[in-house]
Write a protein that holds these residues in place. Structure first.
Motif, PDB file in Angstrom:
ATOM      1  N   MET A  52       0.849  -1.195   0.000  1.00 38.55           N
ATOM      2  CA  MET A  52       0.000   0.000   0.000  1.00 38.55           C
ATOM      3  C   MET A  52       0.880   1.240   0.000  1.00 38.55           C
ATOM      4  O   MET A  52       1.701   1.431   0.897  1.00 38.55           O
ATOM      5  N   LYS A  53       0.656   2.082  -0.990  1.00 42.31           N
ATOM      6  CA  LYS A  53       1.351   3.361  -1.010  1.00 42.31           C
ATOM      7  C   LYS A  53       0.543   4.368  -0.200  1.00 42.31           C
ATOM      8  O   LYS A  53      -0.657   4.194   0.024  1.00 42.31           O
ATOM      9  N   ASP A  54       1.201   5.425   0.226  1.00 36.62           N
ATOM     10  CA  ASP A  54       0.521   6.459   1.009  1.00 36.62           C
ATOM     11  C   ASP A  54      -0.649   7.051   0.213  1.00 36.62           C
ATOM     12  O   ASP A  54      -0.543   7.226  -0.996  1.00 36.62           O
ATOM     13  N   PHE A  55      -1.698   7.362   0.923  1.00 42.42           N
ATOM     14  CA  PHE A  55      -2.795   8.065   0.250  1.00 42.42           C
ATOM     15  C   PHE A  55      -3.612   8.873   1.242  1.00 42.42           C
ATOM     16  O   PHE A  55      -3.562   8.641   2.456  1.00 42.42           O
ATOM     17  N   THR A  56      -4.330   9.847   0.698  1.00 44.03           N
ATOM     18  CA  THR A  56      -5.371  10.550   1.436  1.00 44.03           C
ATOM     19  C   THR A  56      -6.687  10.177   0.776  1.00 44.03           C
ATOM     20  O   THR A  56      -6.804  10.264  -0.443  1.00 44.03           O
ATOM     21  N   PHE A 115      -3.461   7.863   5.174  1.00 45.61           N
ATOM     22  CA  PHE A 115      -2.902   6.518   5.243  1.00 45.61           C
ATOM     23  C   PHE A 115      -1.449   6.562   4.818  1.00 45.61           C
ATOM     24  O   PHE A 115      -1.125   7.065   3.755  1.00 45.61           O
ATOM     25  N   GLY A 116      -0.557   6.017   5.651  1.00 46.58           N
ATOM     26  CA  GLY A 116       0.827   5.903   5.197  1.00 46.58           C
ATOM     27  C   GLY A 116       1.841   6.004   6.318  1.00 46.58           C
ATOM     28  O   GLY A 116       1.534   6.367   7.456  1.00 46.58           O
ATOM     29  N   GLN A 117       3.026   5.699   5.903  1.00 41.40           N
ATOM     30  CA  GLN A 117       4.144   5.646   6.834  1.00 41.40           C
ATOM     31  C   GLN A 117       4.436   7.027   7.418  1.00 41.40           C
ATOM     32  O   GLN A 117       4.607   8.007   6.683  1.00 41.40           O
ATOM     33  N   LYS A 152       2.615   9.144   8.928  1.00 43.42           N
ATOM     34  CA  LYS A 152       1.598  10.203   8.864  1.00 43.42           C
ATOM     35  C   LYS A 152       1.183  10.687  10.257  1.00 43.42           C
ATOM     36  O   LYS A 152       0.673  11.790  10.406  1.00 43.42           O
TER      37      LYS A 152
END
Lengths: 381, 381
Positions: free
Chosen positions: A1-5, B14-16, B18
């Protein structure tokens, strides 16, 4: 999973007759005067327009109106809407129609709060700071525009079909009433199916990374589209199928399919927008022509994913078989798969490639989609 | 498709890393002083608490803190939080923890704006009119509470584990940082998997109507949970699997699985809440005990759906084989499937049935879930 908003505040009011509550929905957001935007006069003949007005008036909301939005919506109509919105001082906009009406409404909502030319937003000369609150009653499922913050409009002068997007352009409330969509022609039903496929497959195949969970989400959307399209071609009034088709269309472009994905682009849309801009072909029809051609050109870049697609969506083995199955399915439902079937002459390929390359550049993939590459793709169509 | 309203304005970050931006997220909503709510001191030892505070302070946001929220969160702690929020005049609440912290925070956010006892909301004596804005950094994926507007709290005095829900209780922003979740114990990972299964299957089997599209959506969530749980048991630091597990958990209870569905109830949750209330068993562990038992009791009411489940989720044929496959999978990953394995004595069944019937009545299905029926189900566990 890549970062996302992920952020999608649009409220969906789904169900039979919900368009009759539109006055209440609009009133909840403190709007007192709306600009109703629509396409053809069909919504007046069907009585929908009157029902909408009655619902608004019941809540003391006055209105102005702007009809005549066409498929592949044009900038001149958007300018007309902005002028009207400013002159008549409306404080909200209501789209009643399909994706082109909604897309126009997004541009009008942004332009009504901006002193410059709204086209500035499409070419990144300016960014949308604020917009009038917008609402929609969607009469054709396909674009997902009812639950996202993007819109596509064509500048007739430059023949550019470009997009704008901004956080303030999510509809506050969108009504999805499957019954309203049951009068869609057979033609537009299958074009819509092609459009949903393209929304999903542009992402599914072009992404450099896509979580398996999202692959499954997209495959579920596509299986739903196949199943319900086939039912609706036999039984246009099948409410369940109409509803599932509509909701799948919304999901295909409401942001959920993009979560955790990296490196995707709108490859077939780039090529198709040139076709719509130069030949005014229906967007979905253009996409069903481009999609199998693009897949044939592209498959070597992502073979495993094409094999997965074949198996999960059409139950066949192998990348080529999957592409063939899609092309066969498009033929079966009756949407074009060759340029000729869309009345696009083969000698237009050079102009199409140049136009599409312009959009590719605008969308940051001009180096990948050179005129030569786009020519190759179009020659496969 | 049955009529529905879908509205979910929670923004997911979502993400590392954050969690290190939490100050910015909170500041965007104009909050200047938050109450940080958490469970054990583990978040202090790991340095997470300090990083959160540093991020808040960088944006000029001051804070109060309340630790000690336990699994199966209790009303007394909620009361403590409400008093603190009122006394210290915080204008926002930040949950740092798992589902129980988030659930407590929702009750605190509502109670801080209410003059009566917050328990009124749980027993429908009053309805939440407003709440403090709430934010979360979720350290355990399972409950979906990070992207919905409901919360469950236990009243120690009455031994009732009840729920509250209100439009104002969606978190404004929730941070899902898979890396933060990688320290979850093996035990809580598998309990979480059971919890997600129960969220999905309560709906999937109990609904009197469920669109095929939504069946597919749920099956995709469950296949993702199976696949990623198995990876994580071998490799707890697998970031991709951790991320997909977390996002699937969120989707399982963010409203998307409920769209177009009719007649569903929270059957296994009703029974499990009694187990947690009387024996303080971990919620997920209780659910993995109840779920196969409930399915055995329930399957005759919806055989076709059980057959579909067997095939689509576990690749086996037949309703019974599907239930057995789930029970076997629970055993394989190491979450209990019998009362004894959860240290619940068989002679407690009568008390459990009575307690669960109370909740069933509160949730409007008391006629279906009589003490006799619940006894039957528990005897199968």
């Amino acid at each position: 999973m890549k970062d996302f908003t992920f952020y999608n505040p649009t409220r969906i009011e789904f169900g039979q007759g919900k368009e009759n509550n539109i006055g209440q929905y609009v009133a909840e957001y403190g709007v007192s005067k709306v600009l109703i935007v629509y396409g053809s006069e069909r919504i007046k003949k069907s009585g929908l327009f009157d029902r909408v007005v009655a619902s608004l008036q019941e809540k003391g909301i006055s209105y102005e109106e702007l009809g005549g939005v066409v498929s592949n919506p044009v900038l001149s109509k958007v300018h007309e809407g902005i002028q009207l919105a400013k002159e008549k001082q409306v404080d909200g906009i209501l789209a009643v129609g399909g994706g082109s009406v909604l897309d126009s409404v997004k541009a009008i909502a942004a332009g009504a709060k901006y002193d410059g030319d709204v086209w500035d937003f499409f070419v990144f000369k300016a960014f949308v700071q604020e917009a009038l609150p917008l609402f929609s009653i969607i009469t054709l499922a396909a674009t997902g525009s009812e639950m996202n913050n993007g819109g596509v409009v064509m500048n007739e002068a430059t023949k550019e079909k470009f997009a704008l997007m901004a956080p303030s352009l999510f509809p506050k409330v969108s009504v999805i009433s499957p019954e309203l969509q049951s009068t869609v022609t057979r033609e537009y039903l299958v074009y819509s199916a092609a459009d949903i496929f393209a929304h999903c497959l542009d992402l599914y195949f072009s992404a450099s990374y896509i979580p398996t969970f999202i692959k499954g989400h997209i495959e579920n959307i596509l299986r739903t589209v196949i199943r319900t399209t086939e039912i609706l071609l036999e039984e246009p009034d099948n409410y369940e199928a109409r509803g599932e088709f509509a909701w799948a269309a919304t999901q295909a472009l409401n942001g959920s399919t993009f979560t955790g994905v990296e490196g995707n682009s709108y490859d077939t849309h780039i090529v198709e927008h040139a076709m719509s801009a130069l030949f005014n072909i229906a967007h979905g029809a253009g996409l069903s022509i481009v999609l199998p051609a693009w897949m044939k050109w592209h498959k070597q870049q992502n073979v495993a994913q094409y094999e997965r697609f074949a198996k999960e969506v059409f139950g066949v083995e192998g990348a080529d078989a999957g592409i063939q199955a899609l092309e066969d399915w498009f033929k079966k439902i009756g949407t074009p798969v060759k340029l000729e079937e869309g009345n696009i002459p083969r000698n237009a390929i050079a102009d199409l490639a140049e136009n599409a390359h312009g959009l590719a550049t605008n969308w940051g993939v001009g180096e990948k989609y050179t005129t030569q590459v786009i020519t190759e793709i179009l020659e496969l169509a």
